[in-house]
Scaffold this active site. Structure first.
Site, PDB file in Angstrom:
ATOM      1  N   GLU A 406       0.890  -1.298  -0.135  1.00  0.00           N
ATOM      2  CA  GLU A 406       0.017  -0.093   0.123  1.00  0.00           C
ATOM      3  C   GLU A 406       1.013   1.310   0.032  1.00  0.00           C
ATOM      4  O   GLU A 406       0.454   2.382  -0.550  1.00  0.00           O
ATOM      5  CB  GLU A 406      -0.851   0.025   1.332  1.00  0.00           C
ATOM      6  CG  GLU A 406      -2.276   0.771   1.095  1.00  0.00           C
ATOM      7  CD  GLU A 406      -3.206   0.537   2.059  1.00  0.00           C
ATOM      8  OE1 GLU A 406      -4.403  -0.044   1.765  1.00  0.00           O
ATOM      9  OE2 GLU A 406      -3.043   1.000   3.267  1.00  0.00           O
ATOM     10  N   HIS A 435       7.154 -27.351   1.343  1.00  0.00           N
ATOM     11  CA  HIS A 435       6.838 -28.259   1.007  1.00  0.00           C
ATOM     12  C   HIS A 435       5.320 -27.893  -0.004  1.00  0.00           C
ATOM     13  O   HIS A 435       4.400 -28.774  -0.090  1.00  0.00           O
ATOM     14  CB  HIS A 435       6.085 -29.552   2.071  1.00  0.00           C
ATOM     15  CG  HIS A 435       7.073 -30.022   2.676  1.00  0.00           C
ATOM     16  ND1 HIS A 435       7.967 -31.139   2.425  1.00  0.00           N
ATOM     17  CD2 HIS A 435       7.875 -29.417   3.988  1.00  0.00           C
ATOM     18  CE1 HIS A 435       8.715 -31.298   3.320  1.00  0.00           C
ATOM     19  NE2 HIS A 435       8.871 -30.376   3.999  1.00  0.00           N
ATOM     20  N   LYS A 540     -13.279   1.230  -3.706  1.00  0.00           N
ATOM     21  CA  LYS A 540     -14.628   1.650  -2.751  1.00  0.00           C
ATOM     22  C   LYS A 540     -15.595   2.244  -3.566  1.00  0.00           C
ATOM     23  O   LYS A 540     -16.860   2.208  -3.230  1.00  0.00           O
ATOM     24  CB  LYS A 540     -14.063   2.708  -1.621  1.00  0.00           C
ATOM     25  CG  LYS A 540     -13.178   2.097  -0.711  1.00  0.00           C
ATOM     26  CD  LYS A 540     -12.787   3.026   0.233  1.00  0.00           C
ATOM     27  CE  LYS A 540     -11.779   2.457   1.376  1.00  0.00           C
ATOM     28  NZ  LYS A 540     -11.037   3.509   2.230  1.00  0.00           N
TER      29      LYS A 540
HETATM   30  O1  LIG Z   1      -8.680   2.339   9.784  1.00  0.00           O
HETATM   31  P1  LIG Z   1      -9.925   2.776   8.671  1.00  0.00           P
HETATM   32  O2  LIG Z   1     -10.054   4.178   8.609  1.00  0.00           O
HETATM   33  O3  LIG Z   1     -11.047   1.862   8.948  1.00  0.00           O
HETATM   34  O4  LIG Z   1      -9.108   2.202   7.263  1.00  0.00           O
HETATM   35  C1  LIG Z   1      -8.926   0.796   7.301  1.00  0.00           C
HETATM   36  C2  LIG Z   1      -7.825   0.644   6.023  1.00  0.00           C
HETATM   37  O5  LIG Z   1      -8.551   0.945   4.878  1.00  0.00           O
HETATM   38  C3  LIG Z   1      -7.480   1.575   4.046  1.00  0.00           C
HETATM   39  O6  LIG Z   1      -7.630   3.017   3.992  1.00  0.00           O
HETATM   40  C4  LIG Z   1      -7.552   1.301   2.767  1.00  0.00           C
HETATM   41  O7  LIG Z   1      -8.838   1.303   2.434  1.00  0.00           O
HETATM   42  C5  LIG Z   1      -6.298   1.303   4.768  1.00  0.00           C
HETATM   43  O8  LIG Z   1      -5.064   2.207   4.401  1.00  0.00           O
HETATM   44  C6  LIG Z   1      -6.484   1.216   6.135  1.00  0.00           C
HETATM   45  O9  LIG Z   1      -5.505   0.751   6.915  1.00  0.00           O
END
Ligand SMILES: O=P(O)(O)OC[C@H]1O[C@](O)(CO)[C@@H](O)[C@@H]1O
Length: 627
Positions: A406, A435, A540
């Site tokens: 990331e 294995h 998203k």
């Molecule tokens: O802690 P949050 O805001 O729920 O985000 C969870 C995860 O989602 C992300 O933003 C990626 O979608 C990550 O960087 C982060 O760790």
């Protein structure tokens, strides 16, 4: 005097023998070709080294130079030596290899941690060439630690290093925020453990709000922790049901910790709503068992405040999700399991000090970043396989996957050039993986380098026994690691070995800090922003669009199903009525998904031939039609 892998080292942080190997590489000049050309290096010219080796000068560039978009890759000068050939020669000369090992061996005495980069074939010329970039990276890290806006896109400081040494925080306000939160975590954990009211923790969170706590729980939780921990880290209903079912009547004595920096991540919100329903079904009051870890005034924070949850802990704007293990995100769950979080912080702090060194040989994070750059051409051309030979470190690679991928997987560099950077990470544990896929690593496609994590202590003192004369179970594990390292190297597969004395809070804290800094340094070397994640937004957004389309599909079907007689619709007709002909495939998938889940949607026909399908709702909802 301390010992790693049987190598005793002197008092300096890096052992320096009086003589350095592979100096011959500096004198290499082009001569005639003598070795079979590798597919990645179409043409090579060999040279005779005056000392001992036959070495090969590189006359052509590595494959990444052929990629049009990757303009910032390593610039390989013609006189650099092919690593595979250097390796071959070194292997033929075990004394030279041994010298390379001790020349480059890094030791952190206090932490009992070693880093061996001898099986990465970088040359002295490469290290010299990288020096200006490394110095720039060190300066960037210094700026970052002083509170610069190191994440320009989000206008944020990046302060995870302050979490383990609050005196480094750029303002007294931040310092007291860190100290107060740590104190509150310790007090809360002590009170909860002392009261004996809770037996379990159910942590709800995803990504950086789950991976660190999961890794640390697997690595460090005692066999009989004061509170056992489980995780909901997805919006998979069956997975959630499983966790709740496993808790059974212990739900009444389970502390639910909901972790989300943003406080608005859908998977986490769904997990919370599902758990709250389970509480209602069991006649329990969620607010008496709920704890939130989130940024102040986030949706989650406001919910927890309004509903009067048991406790709330702050997550700071200047700590990113993937570097949040030493914030409340990681520390609270760890403390509740009886893990010594101050030792974790101490280990991380010691590693932070070590990785501020501006001499690359004395800086293990810089050494890692240098190796990554060499091994993957500075463009991620090879994957990093992480192989801890210790069951308790199983989740380290999964944790690193987010931290590295990331952070480094970026489309654009800091100057706006499209670079499509990254470094793929995968792995589980040794010797188990021997294995499974080591066959391919040894003999198959050569698209990786390995990081072995070696743990010197097999099991607690006094528990060992010999399962055959002179040989323990741990000797086998040791033999498997060393054997695999040698076998890979013999086939030109490069590897790094990180060695720790044992898996304890201090070494785990140090490992996390080591990789956090290595990622930061590497990001500077390849000129990208390691601290944002614009790419995840696309997925998203697309998911939100699918859910919106699903609502439209159901509304259209509802309208058709309220007619007399009911009008079953084809997928094409639904797409037309939704004014979304381009989304026809997605509409078919929505129909199949909803039909499979007893949701009053009836699909007649054969899903194998989507055109044959006719769809209607079993129940028409008049109310929905007119609202
Ligand atoms: O802690 P949050 O805001 O729920 O985000 C969870 C995860 O989602 C992300 O933003 C990626 O979608 C990550 O960087 C982060 O760790």
């Amino acid at each position: 005097m301390a010992c790693a892998s049987g190598v005793c080292t002197s008092s300096s942080s890096t052992f320096k023998p009086e003589q350095v190997i592979v100096r011959a590489t500096r004198t290499a000049t082009t001569a005639s070709s003598s070795l079979a050309p590798s597919p990645r290096f179409p043409r090579n010219d060999s040279v005779s080294c005056p000392n001992r080796c036959k070495l090969v000068a590189r006359s052509s560039c590595r494959s990444f130079h052929l990629r049009p978009t990757q303009s910032i890759g390593r610039e390989v000068p013609a006189n650099l030596l092919r690593p595979d050939v250097v390796q071959k020669e070194l292997e033929k000369d075990p004394v030279a290899l041994w010298r390379r090992y001790i020349d480059w061996l890094y030791q952190h005495k206090e932490l009992g941690l070693y880093l061996d980069v001898s099986r990465i074939g970088f040359t002295d010329e490469f290290v010299e060439q990288m020096e200006p970039k490394l110095q720039a990276a060190f300066r960037a890290m210094e700026e970052l630690e002083r509170g610069a806006i190191a994440n320009p896109d989000e206008g944020r400081m990046v302060g995870h290093y302050w979490l383990r040494n609050s005196r480094l925080a750029p303002t007294s306000f931040l310092l007291s925020q860190i100290d107060n939160t740590l104190e509150a975590i310790c007090k809360f954990a002590n009170d909860v453990i002392g009261a004996g009211r809770f037996t379990q923790v159910l942590s709800v969170g995803i990504g950086g709000s789950a991976l660190g706590p999961q890794f640390v729980a697997e690595a460090l939780a005692p066999d009989n922790p004061p509170l056992k921990i489980r995780f909901i880290d997805n919006t998979d209903p069956a997975g959630i049901d499983h966790q709740i079912a496993q808790l059974g009547s212990e739900l009444a004595s389970t502390l639910i910790i909901v972790i989300s920096k943003s406080g608005g991540t859908p998977e986490t919100r769904n997990g919370l709503l599902e758990v709250q329903k389970a509480f209602r079904d069991a006649g329990l009051d969620f607010s008496k068992q709920g704890v939130a870890i989130t940024q102040e005034n986030s949706l989650l924070d406001n919910t927890a405040r309004i509903e009067g949850w048991l406790a709330r802990f702050s997550m700071f704007d200047w700590v990113g999700g993937r570097t949040s293990e030493m914030s409340a995100v990681g520390l609270l769950p760890a403390a509740l399991q009886g893990i010594d979080i101050k030792e974790m912080l101490a280990g991380a702090s010691l590693m932070d000090e070590a990785t501020r060194a501006s001499v690359v040989k004395n800086n293990p994070a810089a050494l890692l970043a240098l190796c990554w750059y060499w091994a993957s051409d500075g463009v991620g051309s090879k994957d990093m396989v992480v192989l801890p030979y210790k069951d308790s470190l199983l989740l380290f690679s999964r944790y690193l996957q987010q931290l590295v991928m990331e952070s480094l997987g970026k489309e654009f560099d800091l100057n706006g050039n499209r670079v499509n950077q990254g470094l793929t990470v995968y792995g589980n544990k040794g010797s188990t993986d021997q294995h499974a896929y080591i066959q391919q690593l040894r003999e198959g496609v050569h698209n990786f380098f390995v990081t072995f994590i070696e743990v010197l202590r097999d099991r607690p003192p006094g528990h060992d026994w010999e399962l055959e004369p002179g040989v323990t179970c741990g000797d086998y594990l040791f033999g498997m690691l060393q054997g695999t390292r040698s076998a890979l190297y013999a086939n030109n597969r490069e590897s790094i070995t990180v060695t720790v004395q044992e898996v304890n809070p201090r070494s785990v804290g140090a490992l996390i800090a080591l990789y956090e800094r290595a990622v930061g340094i590497y990001a500077s070397l390849v000129n990208i922003n390691a601290y944002h994640q614009p790419g995840v937004e696309a997925g998203k957004k697309a998911a939100a669009e699918v859910l919106a389309l699903q609502k439209r599909v159901l509304a259209v079907l509802n309208e058709a199903s309220c007619k007399e007689p009911v009008e079953p619709l084809t997928v094409e007709e639904i797409a037309d009525l939704c004014h979304a002909p381009a989304d026809i495939e997605m509409i078919f998938k929505i129909v199949a998904h909803v039909a499979a889940n007893d949701r009053a949607l009836i699909a007649e026909g054969n899903c194998g031939s989507p055109k044959s399908i006719k769809v209607f709702l079993g129940e028409c909802n008049i109310e929905e039609l007119y609202t």
